[in-house]
Scaffold this motif. Structure first.
Motif, mmCIF file in Angstrom:
data_model
loop_
_atom_site.group_PDB
_atom_site.id
_atom_site.type_symbol
_atom_site.label_atom_id
_atom_site.label_comp_id
_atom_site.label_asym_id
_atom_site.label_seq_id
_atom_site.Cartn_x
_atom_site.Cartn_y
_atom_site.Cartn_z
ATOM 1 N N ALA A 101 77.516 22.077 48.453
ATOM 2 C CA ALA A 101 78.312 20.850 48.553
ATOM 3 C C ALA A 101 78.792 20.496 47.161
ATOM 4 C CB ALA A 101 77.491 19.718 49.155
ATOM 5 N N TRP A 102 79.651 19.461 47.079
ATOM 6 C CA TRP A 102 80.229 19.086 45.792
ATOM 7 C C TRP A 102 79.712 17.753 45.277
ATOM 8 C CZ3 TRP A 102 82.386 22.512 42.860
ATOM 9 C CH2 TRP A 102 82.978 23.632 43.447
ATOM 10 N N THR A 103 78.796 17.104 45.994
ATOM 11 C CA THR A 103 78.308 15.792 45.566
ATOM 12 C C THR A 103 77.530 15.874 44.252
ATOM 13 O OG1 THR A 103 78.187 14.984 47.829
ATOM 14 C CG2 THR A 103 76.868 13.818 46.182
ATOM 15 N N VAL A 104 76.534 16.729 44.200
ATOM 16 C CA VAL A 104 75.707 16.827 42.998
ATOM 17 C C VAL A 104 76.509 17.371 41.808
ATOM 18 C CG1 VAL A 104 73.604 17.790 41.994
ATOM 19 C CG2 VAL A 104 73.619 17.044 44.382
ATOM 20 N N PRO A 105 77.343 18.397 41.987
ATOM 21 C CA PRO A 105 78.159 18.830 40.841
ATOM 22 C C PRO A 105 79.026 17.717 40.256
ATOM 23 C CG PRO A 105 78.217 20.490 42.543
ATOM 24 C CD PRO A 105 77.487 19.315 43.130
ATOM 25 N N LEU A 106 79.590 16.864 41.114
ATOM 26 C CA LEU A 106 80.408 15.764 40.609
ATOM 27 C C LEU A 106 79.556 14.725 39.889
ATOM 28 C CD1 LEU A 106 82.912 15.349 43.564
ATOM 29 C CD2 LEU A 106 83.437 16.156 41.252
ATOM 30 N N LEU A 107 78.327 14.524 40.340
ATOM 31 C CA LEU A 107 77.417 13.610 39.634
ATOM 32 C C LEU A 107 77.034 14.175 38.268
ATOM 33 C CD1 LEU A 107 75.088 12.412 42.552
ATOM 34 C CD2 LEU A 107 76.891 11.103 41.388
#
Length: 404
Positions: free
Chosen positions: A376-382
């Motif tokens: 997913a892209w949630t943690v990379p964006l954080l």
């Protein structure tokens, strides 16, 4: 001491063939100093399939040059000290052409070797430009010249991001990437014309006193280390986003690879507004802190916006693009103004970029590995948001009077 007040001597030489031609030389040079790295991003999936490598290894193809920016800065500084600024940059452009060709030959080892040569060559240009601006451009024009240089970095990235996929569709990814070597040839000719005679004039001019005011040794100045940390946060965010934004748009919005590559170029071209906007803000406020805070606020909208409302990606990419162009400009405007002469400027430029890019080199790999682990892209964006927070804290300190 206010860091926005230039510490360069009032008698600093301004050699050269004219500011206009010098700016043109720096702009054409800048087209080569990011584009060859990011051009690989929209064809990463094709390269992965062709070479049989995973996402982490593919990320190395964009992070290795940034690692060179960190580890090769002492070599770049030495080359520029021995060969001179002008000759050193021309040598680097020749090496960039060689690296671009080698990267496009067959097999993973050639791709890696070519990528490393590209990274080392670009490092020389990275270190040289702030020193050339500090030496050859009047202090009141330094900000706008750095803005033009920063804008050209992103225009070069935009051009190569946008046209690599169409070229690869017709020629294959190897000839498509090799074709960008022609831009290095163009840059060498323009740079020679724009800077010829500068080295001789600089040598004939009185050398500035780098010990003016009895200040501390350059590497003991708090501003140097604050700028290094701030630039690490800026560059980590830039390279992490640049490497994976096309894939993020593909995954989240269903864009095909070509459309995602072109869409991600919004992030690059919007930097032009930041590159030219920050010098205006620096003149309006006469100190860098307000400009720095505006840049950081814009930066934060990119990861937050893609998390909360990805369908508005043009807005978030545009604001983030303005921020990354403005962030580079404000940081190196402070470097140019704080340096107490060309030699100190070269050392400061090398340290700020070397230390900052050492952090930035992990950006594509960390963001790619976190995405692969979480699917997913949630943690990379954080993670990107955390790097922006580092930029905000360290940059605010560097922009304050007590950091000098």
């Amino acid at each position: 001491m206010e860091v926005v007040t230039s510490t360069r001597p009032a008698t600093a030489v301004r050699p050269g063939t004219g500011t206009g031609l010098l700016v043109l030389a720096l702009v054409v040079l800048a087209l080569n100093l990011r584009g060859p790295i990011v051009a690989i991003s929209p064809v990463l999936d094709t390269i992965r399939a062709d070479l049989g490598i995973g996402a982490g290894t593919a990320g190395l193809l964009t992070s290795l040059p940034v690692l060179c920016f960190a580890l090769a800065t002492p070599l770049a500084s030495l080359l520029l000290a021995r060969a001179g600024l002008e000759r050193g940059v021309l040598i680097a452009l020749g090496a960039l052409l060689v690296g671009t060709v080698v990267r496009s030959t067959d097999g993973l080892p050639a791709v890696i070797v070519g990528t490393l040569v590209i990274g080392i060559a670009i490092t020389v240009g990275n270190v040289a430009v702030p020193v050339i601006v500090g030496r050859d451009v009047p202090a009141h024009r330094a900000g706008i010249v750095l803005g033009g240089y920063t804008a050209a970095l992103n225009v070069g990235s935009m051009i190569m991001l946008s046209f690599t996929v169409p070229l690869a569709a017709g020629l294959g990814w190897r000839p498509a990437l090799a074709a960008w070597g022609l831009v290095a040839v163009l840059a060498a000719g323009v740079f020679w014309l724009g800077t010829r005679g500068n080295a001789r004039r600089a040598a004939e001019a009185p050398a500035p006193d780098e010990g003016v005011g009895g200040g501390p040794v350059w590497w003991r100045r708090p501003i140097v280390w604050a700028l290094t940390i701030a630039f690490g946060g800026q560059a980590f965010s830039y390279y992490g986003v640049t490497a994976w934004l096309p894939l993020l748009l593909h995954d989240e919005l269903g864009m095909d690879p070509a459309a995602a590559g072109v869409s991600a170029s919004v992030f690059q071209v919007a930097a032009v507004a930041g590159a030219f906007g920050v010098p205006v803000l620096l003149r309006v406020f006469d100190r860098p802190l307000p400009s720095l805070l505006v840049v950081c606020a814009f930066w934060a909208t990119l990861p937050l916006g893609l998390l909360l409302a990805p369908e508005l990606w043009p807005v978030w990419c545009a604001l983030g693009g303005v921020a990354q162009g403005g962030g580079f400009t404000v940081i190196f405007s402070i470097v140019v103004r704080a340096a107490r002469g060309p030699a100190e400027g070269r050392r400061m430029s090398a340290l700020v970029q070397g230390g900052g890019y050492l952090v930035a080199a992990t950006g594509p790999t960390v963001v790619g590995a976190v995405h692969e682990a979480t699917n997913a892209w949630t943690v990379p964006l954080l993670v990107v948001l955390g790097a922006v927070a580092v930029l905000t804290v360290a940059g605010s300190y560097a922009a304050s009077a007590r950091a000098a």
